[in-house]
Design a protein around this motif. Structure first.
Motif: not given
Length: 397
Positions: A40-60
């Motif tokens: 679940a953690e990896a799947r949630e990480n992938l979903d969060a990355l997708l959301a970040e790239t479309i509407s968020g800001t670049i995180q280190r």
């Protein structure tokens, strides 16, 4: 040098780069989630990355990431800003690094070192198209040297778009209209003129494209066009299908297990790797978000003695000439004058960058695309840049 063009960014909804983030990447994330039983953690990480790239800001990267310091060095002030406003080349490269972080590729545990693109890469090697490609080597043996060179170079150029059998026909029927620049004669003149030619090959995709690359490498060695070949591969999974050392071995085994001329090709390649005639090398910079103008000193020194460096694919082309809005008539030789050795680009057009074309060629391509846009197709005036229907061979001696 000509005035530097603006870097390509992704913030225009009608642009190719914008479509990569908003159309291609959501499909890619789902394919990765479907291909593996990630926790679940990896799947949630992938979903969060997708959301970040479309509407968020670049995180280190996390501060404890093994390459945190390297990415801090490669940063050009884009952290904290929009993914879509950063240069497309930089942001897209960092996206693929963040993908690996999301699934724990570098972290201790069972998912460490598991290629998240592996199933697709290996699946392609079992297809009937690969069988046809290998069987066609029996026909290549019956061609003259000029026709062999043409067929194998075109196969390496087009990768998985068309099989070798088709390219054999193209090689014997004259120039193809989908080749918008063709400096292939320069490749052979450079190699034929050298006493001890050494070719460096900067690889692109695995699968059928890497298979065609290896077959071309064998031809270079078997005919004396190259005395030695150095193949540069990625140090980690990158851009979905980019070749790693493991991919080279997978493709080589597939060639060796085939019947007929392919098996002999595989045996020669295997022996050449074993005795050092072919060497595999990698470097962290091959996954960097920067153009080749920023080659580190050790990598530049490695490439400098090459008789010819062959740079494969669209991404490497973007890094070679700069991922910028160059006028398409900008001279290829001018943009690559910095490169430490003579260089040849073999590239299918799949992104906005295109240089080294004649004004007549550009006018024809624009007119064809515009006609398609106003006729039965759905193209735009510059769709030829990204459709994958055209290719080029460009050389700077």
């Amino acid at each position: 040098m000509t005035n530097v063009a603006d870097a390509i960014v992704s913030d225009h909804p009608d642009s190719f780069a914008w479509s990569v983030w908003n159309k291609r990447h959501p499909v890619l994330i789902k394919q990765i989630q479907d291909a593996f039983p990630y926790p679940a953690e990896a799947r949630e990480n992938l979903d969060a990355l997708l959301a970040e790239t479309i509407s968020g800001t670049i995180q280190r990267l996390p501060a404890d990431a093994h390459d945190y310091a390297l990415w801090e060095e490669w940063d050009r002030g884009w952290y904290g800003g929009s993914w879509l406003s950063a240069p497309f080349l930089w942001a897209e490269s960092f996206f693929y690094r963040r993908l690996l972080e999301a699934v724990g590729y570098f972290r201790p545990g069972v998912w460490r070192g598991i290629d998240l693109f592996g199933p697709a890469k290996r699946g392609e090697l079992g297809t009937s198209a690969v069988e046809a490609e290998l069987a066609a080597l029996d026909d290549v043996a019956g061609l003259g040297l000029v026709e062999q060179r043409r067929a194998l170079l075109l196969a390496a150029l087009w990768g998985n778009r068309a099989d070798l059998g088709f390219r054999i026909t193209a090689a014997t029927e004259g120039p193809a209209t989908d080749l918008v620049a063709d400096d292939s004669a320069l490749i052979w003149s450079i190699l034929d003129a050298a006493e001890d030619p050494v070719v460096h090959l900067v690889t692109d995709n695995s699968g059928r494209e890497l298979l065609a690359d290896l077959i071309l490498v064998d031809h270079l060695l078997a005919t004396g066009a190259a005395a030695r070949v150095v193949m540069h591969v990625k140090p980690q999974p990158y851009y979905v299908s980019d070749a790693t050392g493991a991919d080279v071995l997978d493709v080589l085994r597939r060639i060796t297990l085939a019947p007929g001329a392919a098996a002999k090709t595989g045996q020669r390649l295997w022996a050449a790797l074993a005795d050092g005639t072919i060497s595999l090398r990698t470097h962290a910079f091959w996954c960097a978000p920067l153009s080749f103008r920023h080659l580190p000193a050790d990598l530049a020194a490695d490439l400098a003695p090459a008789t010819l460096t062959v740079v494969k694919g669209d991404l490497n082309y973007r890094r070679l000439v700069g991922d910028r809005a160059w006028p398409p008539t900008t001279q290829f030789a001018e943009l690559t004058a910095y490169f430490p050795s003579p260089v040849a680009a073999l590239r299918t057009l799949k992104s906005d960058v295109a240089v080294g074309l004649t004004s007549q060629t550009v006018a024809r391509l624009d007119a064809n695309a515009n006609a398609d846009a106003t006729g039965t197709g759905t193209g735009t005036r510059t769709a030829w840049r990204t459709s994958g229907e055209y290719a080029l061979i460009q050389v700077r001696p």
